[in-house]
Design an enzyme around this catalytic site. Structure first.
Site, PDB file in Angstrom:
ATOM      1  N   GLY A 111      37.271 104.371  43.429  1.00  0.00           N
ATOM      2  CA  GLY A 111      37.278 104.148  41.866  1.00  0.00           C
ATOM      3  C   GLY A 111      36.793 102.977  41.470  1.00  0.00           C
TER       4      GLY A 111
ATOM      5  N   GLN B  86      34.999  96.014  35.740  1.00  0.00           N
ATOM      6  CA  GLN B  86      34.581  95.574  37.126  1.00  0.00           C
ATOM      7  C   GLN B  86      33.213  95.077  37.436  1.00  0.00           C
ATOM      8  OE1 GLN B  86      37.314  98.713  39.316  1.00  0.00           O
ATOM      9  NE2 GLN B  86      37.638  96.901  40.371  1.00  0.00           N
TER      10      GLN B  86
ATOM     11  N   HIS C 147      45.250 103.466  38.378  1.00  0.00           N
ATOM     12  CA  HIS C 147      44.701 102.194  38.693  1.00  0.00           C
ATOM     13  C   HIS C 147      43.668 101.987  37.888  1.00  0.00           C
ATOM     14  CE1 HIS C 147      43.898  99.206  41.850  1.00  0.00           C
ATOM     15  NE2 HIS C 147      42.526  99.201  41.108  1.00  0.00           N
ATOM     16  N   GLU C 148      42.623 103.026  37.829  1.00  0.00           N
ATOM     17  CA  GLU C 148      41.255 102.888  36.992  1.00  0.00           C
ATOM     18  C   GLU C 148      41.606 102.443  35.590  1.00  0.00           C
ATOM     19  OE1 GLU C 148      38.829 101.734  38.719  1.00  0.00           O
ATOM     20  OE2 GLU C 148      39.925 102.423  40.489  1.00  0.00           O
TER      21      GLU C 148
ATOM     22  N   HIS D 223      42.713  99.106  34.516  1.00  0.00           N
ATOM     23  CA  HIS D 223      41.685  98.491  34.314  1.00  0.00           C
ATOM     24  C   HIS D 223      40.849  98.239  32.867  1.00  0.00           C
ATOM     25  CE1 HIS D 223      40.672  96.397  38.265  1.00  0.00           C
ATOM     26  NE2 HIS D 223      40.662  97.785  38.829  1.00  0.00           N
TER      27      HIS D 223
ATOM     28  N   CYS E 208      42.066  96.804  45.477  1.00  0.00           N
ATOM     29  CA  CYS E 208      41.146  96.718  44.273  1.00  0.00           C
ATOM     30  C   CYS E 208      39.773  95.925  44.694  1.00  0.00           C
ATOM     31  CB  CYS E 208      41.880  96.058  43.143  1.00  0.00           C
ATOM     32  SG  CYS E 208      40.817  96.090  41.761  1.00  0.00           S
ATOM     33  N   LEU E 209      38.612  96.608  44.367  1.00  0.00           N
ATOM     34  CA  LEU E 209      37.477  96.104  44.819  1.00  0.00           C
ATOM     35  C   LEU E 209      37.197  94.618  43.992  1.00  0.00           C
ATOM     36  CD1 LEU E 209      35.059  99.085  44.617  1.00  0.00           C
ATOM     37  CD2 LEU E 209      36.107  97.955  46.726  1.00  0.00           C
TER      38      LEU E 209
HETATM   39 NI    NI Z   1      40.782  98.174  40.891  1.00  0.00          NI
END
Ligand code: NI
Length: 189
Positions: free
Chosen positions: A44, A49, A140-141, A144, A98-99
């Site tokens: 995701g 991000q 989660h996304e 963001h 998380c990236l």
């Molecule tokens: Ni994330």
């Protein structure tokens, strides 16, 4: 085009993202986001991000094999101007990463089911219900674009224990093997 992923500590990750004007052509941006996500082996990725405070995120759960969740086989899409209308069910904990926060994985508790309304790439409106892993990825996304990160759910003690690691990520001290942008990188060198 692979874009740098914004690291923990960048103010864009704390902003509530803005709606996108209906009809906007997002094809090349979404293509770039998918390329960026795959390069980083993510499932995701949300627009903040990659430094854009707009209400858009992408998911791809098609590699997550799960016999109990056949929906994942086709769970690859962009969610544009999404709104979570309802979250129901018993909260369950799962380790998330998380990236933007490489090297940290922590248990996060979230409700099991949700209904979301969103536009697709053709600006067609959808209202769908998800549970299991698909719901987890969406939650989660979606966080963001609400300016929230999974580490915000941690207990004060847990957060304190991770403080040094998080500060290092902001400075660029991480072994992430994908392109990133660090808010405090210049001060670290
Ligand atoms: Ni994330």
């Amino acid at each position: 085009m692979i874009l740098p992923i914004v690291a923990y500590g960048d103010p864009v990750l704390k902003q509530v993202a803005k709606d996108i004007e209906i009809g906007t052509d997002l094809k090349s941006l979404v293509d770039d986001m998918f390329e960026t996500m795959y390069e980083a082996h993510g499932i995701g990725l949300a627009a903040p991000q990659i430094g854009k405070s707009i209400r858009l995120f992408i998911v791809d759960g098609t590699q997550l094999e799960d016999e109990d969740e056949p929906i994942l086989k086709t769970f690859k899409k962009a969610f544009i101007n999404p709104t979570i209308l309802e979250e129901t069910g018993k909260p369950w904990a799962m380790e998330e990463g998380c990236l933007s926060i490489p090297g940290i994985r922590e248990n996060v508790s979230r409700k099991e089911k949700l209904t979301i309304r969103y536009y697709d790439m053709d600006w067609k409106l959808h209202e769908e219900t998800y549970d299991g892993m698909a719901a987890r990825i969406i939650q989660h996304e979606y966080d963001h674009i609400e300016g929230k990160l999974f580490v915000d759910y941690l207990s004060p003690l847990r957060k304190r224990l991770l403080k040094g690691k998080l500060a290092n990520i902001s400075k660029g001290i991480t072994d992430a093997d994908y392109k990133m942008r660090f808010p405090l990188a210049s001060k670290a060198r």
